[in-house]
Write a protein that holds these residues in place. Structure first.
Motif, PDB file in Angstrom:
ATOM      1  N   LYS A   1       0.827  -1.214   0.000  1.00 29.10           N
ATOM      2  CA  LYS A   1       0.000   0.000   0.000  1.00 29.10           C
ATOM      3  C   LYS A   1       0.861   1.264   0.000  1.00 29.10           C
ATOM      4  O   LYS A   1       0.525   2.265  -0.632  1.00 29.10           O
ATOM      5  CB  LYS A   1      -0.941  -0.009   1.207  1.00 29.10           C
ATOM      6  CG  LYS A   1      -2.080  -1.006   1.081  1.00 29.10           C
ATOM      7  CD  LYS A   1      -2.909  -1.078   2.358  1.00 29.10           C
ATOM      8  CE  LYS A   1      -4.014  -2.128   2.246  1.00 29.10           C
ATOM      9  NZ  LYS A   1      -4.777  -2.256   3.526  1.00 29.10           N
TER      10      LYS A   1
ATOM     11  N   ILE B   1       2.006   1.736  -3.550  1.00 31.07           N
ATOM     12  CA  ILE B   1       0.906   2.214  -4.386  1.00 31.07           C
ATOM     13  C   ILE B   1       0.688   3.710  -4.157  1.00 31.07           C
ATOM     14  O   ILE B   1       0.462   4.485  -5.105  1.00 31.07           O
ATOM     15  CB  ILE B   1      -0.397   1.442  -4.084  1.00 31.07           C
ATOM     16  CG1 ILE B   1      -0.264  -0.019  -4.538  1.00 31.07           C
ATOM     17  CG2 ILE B   1      -1.597   2.105  -4.754  1.00 31.07           C
ATOM     18  CD1 ILE B   1      -0.180  -0.207  -6.031  1.00 31.07           C
ATOM     19  N   LYS B   2       0.785   4.132  -2.917  1.00 31.91           N
ATOM     20  CA  LYS B   2       0.620   5.546  -2.590  1.00 31.91           C
ATOM     21  C   LYS B   2       1.665   6.395  -3.309  1.00 31.91           C
ATOM     22  O   LYS B   2       1.374   7.497  -3.798  1.00 31.91           O
ATOM     23  CB  LYS B   2       0.735   5.736  -1.076  1.00 31.91           C
ATOM     24  CG  LYS B   2       0.459   7.155  -0.601  1.00 31.91           C
ATOM     25  CD  LYS B   2       0.530   7.247   0.920  1.00 31.91           C
ATOM     26  CE  LYS B   2       0.273   8.678   1.391  1.00 31.91           C
ATOM     27  NZ  LYS B   2       0.340   8.769   2.883  1.00 31.91           N
TER      28      LYS B   2
ATOM     29  N   CYS C   1       3.287   5.428  -6.139  1.00 31.19           N
ATOM     30  CA  CYS C   1       3.019   5.319  -7.575  1.00 31.19           C
ATOM     31  C   CYS C   1       1.898   6.267  -8.013  1.00 31.19           C
ATOM     32  O   CYS C   1       1.918   6.809  -9.133  1.00 31.19           O
ATOM     33  CB  CYS C   1       2.628   3.892  -7.940  1.00 31.19           C
ATOM     34  SG  CYS C   1       3.907   2.649  -7.663  1.00 31.19           S
ATOM     35  N   LYS C   2       0.920   6.475  -7.116  1.00 28.61           N
ATOM     36  CA  LYS C   2      -0.244   7.312  -7.443  1.00 28.61           C
ATOM     37  C   LYS C   2       0.112   8.778  -7.662  1.00 28.61           C
ATOM     38  O   LYS C   2      -0.701   9.544  -8.188  1.00 28.61           O
ATOM     39  CB  LYS C   2      -1.291   7.200  -6.331  1.00 28.61           C
ATOM     40  CG  LYS C   2      -2.110   5.917  -6.389  1.00 28.61           C
ATOM     41  CD  LYS C   2      -2.998   5.777  -5.165  1.00 28.61           C
ATOM     42  CE  LYS C   2      -3.994   6.910  -5.043  1.00 28.61           C
ATOM     43  NZ  LYS C   2      -4.875   6.731  -3.863  1.00 28.61           N
ATOM     44  N   LYS C   3       1.310   9.172  -7.284  1.00 28.45           N
ATOM     45  CA  LYS C   3       1.720  10.556  -7.525  1.00 28.45           C
ATOM     46  C   LYS C   3       1.913  10.817  -9.016  1.00 28.45           C
ATOM     47  O   LYS C   3       1.902  11.967  -9.450  1.00 28.45           O
ATOM     48  CB  LYS C   3       3.005  10.860  -6.755  1.00 28.45           C
ATOM     49  CG  LYS C   3       2.811  10.837  -5.239  1.00 28.45           C
ATOM     50  CD  LYS C   3       4.110  11.073  -4.499  1.00 28.45           C
ATOM     51  CE  LYS C   3       3.884  11.025  -2.982  1.00 28.45           C
ATOM     52  NZ  LYS C   3       5.149  11.209  -2.221  1.00 28.45           N
TER      53      LYS C   3
ATOM     54  N   HIS D   1       0.779   7.941 -11.453  1.00 24.91           N
ATOM     55  CA  HIS D   1      -0.082   7.005 -12.179  1.00 24.91           C
ATOM     56  C   HIS D   1      -1.422   6.834 -11.472  1.00 24.91           C
ATOM     57  O   HIS D   1      -1.572   7.174 -10.292  1.00 24.91           O
ATOM     58  CB  HIS D   1       0.602   5.633 -12.277  1.00 24.91           C
ATOM     59  CG  HIS D   1       1.969   5.661 -12.888  1.00 24.91           C
ATOM     60  ND1 HIS D   1       2.181   5.848 -14.232  1.00 24.91           N
ATOM     61  CD2 HIS D   1       3.194   5.519 -12.319  1.00 24.91           C
ATOM     62  CE1 HIS D   1       3.485   5.823 -14.477  1.00 24.91           C
ATOM     63  NE2 HIS D   1       4.123   5.632 -13.335  1.00 24.91           N
ATOM     64  N   SER D   2      -2.372   6.249 -12.188  1.00 30.10           N
ATOM     65  CA  SER D   2      -3.648   5.918 -11.556  1.00 30.10           C
ATOM     66  C   SER D   2      -3.466   4.697 -10.671  1.00 30.10           C
ATOM     67  O   SER D   2      -2.539   3.897 -10.857  1.00 30.10           O
ATOM     68  CB  SER D   2      -4.697   5.609 -12.630  1.00 30.10           C
ATOM     69  OG  SER D   2      -4.397   4.378 -13.273  1.00 30.10           O
ATOM     70  N   SER D   3      -4.364   4.528  -9.702  1.00 35.21           N
ATOM     71  CA  SER D   3      -4.291   3.374  -8.801  1.00 35.21           C
ATOM     72  C   SER D   3      -4.415   2.074  -9.583  1.00 35.21           C
ATOM     73  O   SER D   3      -3.689   1.104  -9.313  1.00 35.21           O
ATOM     74  CB  SER D   3      -5.409   3.443  -7.758  1.00 35.21           C
ATOM     75  OG  SER D   3      -5.258   4.553  -6.928  1.00 35.21           O
ATOM     76  N   LYS D   4      -5.323   2.058 -10.558  1.00 34.42           N
ATOM     77  CA  LYS D   4      -5.550   0.847 -11.350  1.00 34.42           C
ATOM     78  C   LYS D   4      -4.286   0.435 -12.090  1.00 34.42           C
ATOM     79  O   LYS D   4      -3.904  -0.738 -12.106  1.00 34.42           O
ATOM     80  CB  LYS D   4      -6.691   1.080 -12.339  1.00 34.42           C
ATOM     81  CG  LYS D   4      -7.039  -0.147 -13.175  1.00 34.42           C
ATOM     82  CD  LYS D   4      -8.198   0.141 -14.110  1.00 34.42           C
ATOM     83  CE  LYS D   4      -8.537  -1.082 -14.953  1.00 34.42           C
ATOM     84  NZ  LYS D   4      -9.660  -0.811 -15.894  1.00 34.42           N
TER      85      LYS D   4
ATOM     86  N   ALA E   1      -1.127   1.305 -11.380  1.00 36.13           N
ATOM     87  CA  ALA E   1      -0.084   0.930 -10.427  1.00 36.13           C
ATOM     88  C   ALA E   1      -0.309  -0.474  -9.882  1.00 36.13           C
ATOM     89  O   ALA E   1       0.628  -1.288  -9.816  1.00 36.13           O
ATOM     90  CB  ALA E   1      -0.026   1.938  -9.284  1.00 36.13           C
ATOM     91  N   LEU E   2      -1.552  -0.772  -9.496  1.00 42.44           N
ATOM     92  CA  LEU E   2      -1.870  -2.104  -8.990  1.00 42.44           C
ATOM     93  C   LEU E   2      -1.601  -3.173 -10.033  1.00 42.44           C
ATOM     94  O   LEU E   2      -1.053  -4.243  -9.735  1.00 42.44           O
ATOM     95  CB  LEU E   2      -3.341  -2.157  -8.556  1.00 42.44           C
ATOM     96  CG  LEU E   2      -3.674  -1.501  -7.218  1.00 42.44           C
ATOM     97  CD1 LEU E   2      -5.173  -1.288  -7.094  1.00 42.44           C
ATOM     98  CD2 LEU E   2      -3.160  -2.350  -6.055  1.00 42.44           C
TER      99      LEU E   2
END
Length: 418
Positions: A291, A294-295, A297-299, A301-304, A306-307
């Motif tokens: 998590k 992911i946090k 990466c979200k800076k 990219h989108s969460s989807k 990155a996941l």
């Protein structure tokens, strides 16, 4: 009598304000001497925040060293010394995996068989694995052996005597340790799109506010000194996964790491692995680190997205583990059937990845070790570091070649007359 006191007072003033002060506690004395002895170190210090804030040599090195005759009394600061002023950073470092570099090195069963010169100081494994807070007993043991070990870990990234924050935040600061045979993270990063954008931005070919992730941006976000990842260095985790085949393959790898014996029972090495925080031991711990990433990466990219990308890395571990387990089982069967003789430094008649390349072993063992430590690492780390060439050609393709070679050698050994 009045005039007598006036004369005494005037003399005292003259002594205090006109006579040069040469107290050993006065850092200026250190600077004046070392301008002649180590002039470039003085220049480093003069460019530092320490100098700007009047933190002199004696603050870190003590005041007992006053001349060439007392050089042996100089104190070499450790992490706790830095922690006197940088308490938050010290506490963060103590919780991260960098702090366990020294402990993990000494936990390896191979270390006492390697040349001391490659273990003790700035050479070989010891060049990077000197990092980590050492107890006073450990320090004494090293001094008694005459080892030239590094007393401090902070200056691995903030090199002395500038101790620059900017230097430590540059990805090149990571290059010395995170490169080469078993962990080419620098090469992967540098030639990835992340690294390429960083270099372009550094050259002024991208806007100053362009996204250009560094090693620190992803692994030490917001300046924290606590670094961890979900999968850890060994690419294994506990408890075992629900996927039965993958769980079986990871069990096979844990046996080859000596964490489990050939029958699948935990060994003493499991405690050592836990002590240095090399694997996530609960699903909650693993998810917590995922998590956090992911946090970050979200800076950009989108969460989807990155996941999805990180899930691809997970799947490549799974697929690499399938090849790895097949290779381990092929070699393990040679030991079980008495075709391969157990080297005297092995605990079990079973492949042992933590003994590296040693005389007295077999070539098939060495190929197996290379498959695990070099090519398996590249396979999944190449995906996580967004480097297609490392993930495929230096990783997956090399693993398939290793497996074919191991199968061929195993068959040849079985056909060879006793």
């Amino acid at each position: 009598m009045k005039n007598y006191y006036l004369v005494c007072f005037a003399t005292l003033i003259a002594v205090l304000f006109m006579t040069p002060r040469v107290s050993a506690d006065d850092g200026e004395v250190c600077v004046k001497c070392h301008k002649a002895v180590t002039p470039l170190l003085v220049k480093d210090w003069q460019s530092s925040e320490h100098s700007a804030n009047d933190v002199y040599c004696n603050e870190c090195h003590g005041s007992d060293h006053k001349s060439k005759k007392t050089v042996h009394l100089v104190q070499f600061p450790d992490e706790a010394t830095c922690g006197d002023c940088h308490e938050e950073q010290f506490e963060q470092f103590a919780k991260g995996k960098h702090n366990f570099g020294w402990t993990s090195l000494n936990a390896l069963p191979i270390i006492h068989l390697e040349p001391d010169e490659l273990m003790e100081g700035g050479k070989g494994c010891g060049g990077c694995h000197n990092m980590g807070i050492k107890s006073e007993a450990q320090k004494k043991e090293l001094r008694d052996k005459g080892y030239c070990y590094r007393n401090n870990s902070c200056d691995e990234c903030h090199t002395r005597h500038t101790f620059s924050k900017k230097e430590a935040q540059d990805p090149k600061a990571c290059q010395t340790c995170h490169m080469g045979f078993d962990h080419p993270q620098w090469e992967m990063y540098e030639s990835s799109k992340h690294g390429e954008r960083y270099h372009m931005k550094e050259r002024g070919r991208l806007p100053k506010d362009a996204a250009a992730p560094t090693c620190q941006f992803c692994h030490l976000p917001n300046g924290t000194h606590t670094n961890k990842v979900a999968w850890g260095f060994l690419g294994v985790r506990l408890p075992l996964l629900e996927d039965k085949q993958w769980a079986a393959d990871q069990t096979t790898i844990l046996k080859a790491l000596g964490v489990m014996d050939p029958d699948g029972k935990p060994t003493g090495r499991l405690g050592a692995v836990k002590a240095v925080d090399m694997v996530r031991l609960t699903e909650e711990d693993w998810q917590s680190e995922r998590k956090k990433m992911i946090k970050t990466c979200k800076k950009c990219h989108s969460s989807k997205y990155a996941l999805g990308e990180l899930a691809k890395g997970d799947q490549m571990i799974k697929k690499a583990d399938r090849l790895m387990a097949e290779a381990i089982n092929a070699v393990a069967a040679l030991y079980k059937d008495g075709i391969l003789k157990k080297p005297k430094h092995y605990a079990y008649a079973y492949p042992d990845f933590l003994h590296f390349y040693q005389t007295g072993g077999s070539h098939i063992d060495q190929v197996l070790f290379t498959m695990y430590m070099k090519h398996r690492m590249r396979t999944y780390q190449g995906v996580f570091h967004a480097n297609p060439d490392y993930a495929y050609w230096y990783g997956w393709a090399a693993m398939t070649k290793d497996l074919d070679q191991i199968k061929e050698m195993a068959e040849s050994l079985r056909d060879k007359p006793k």
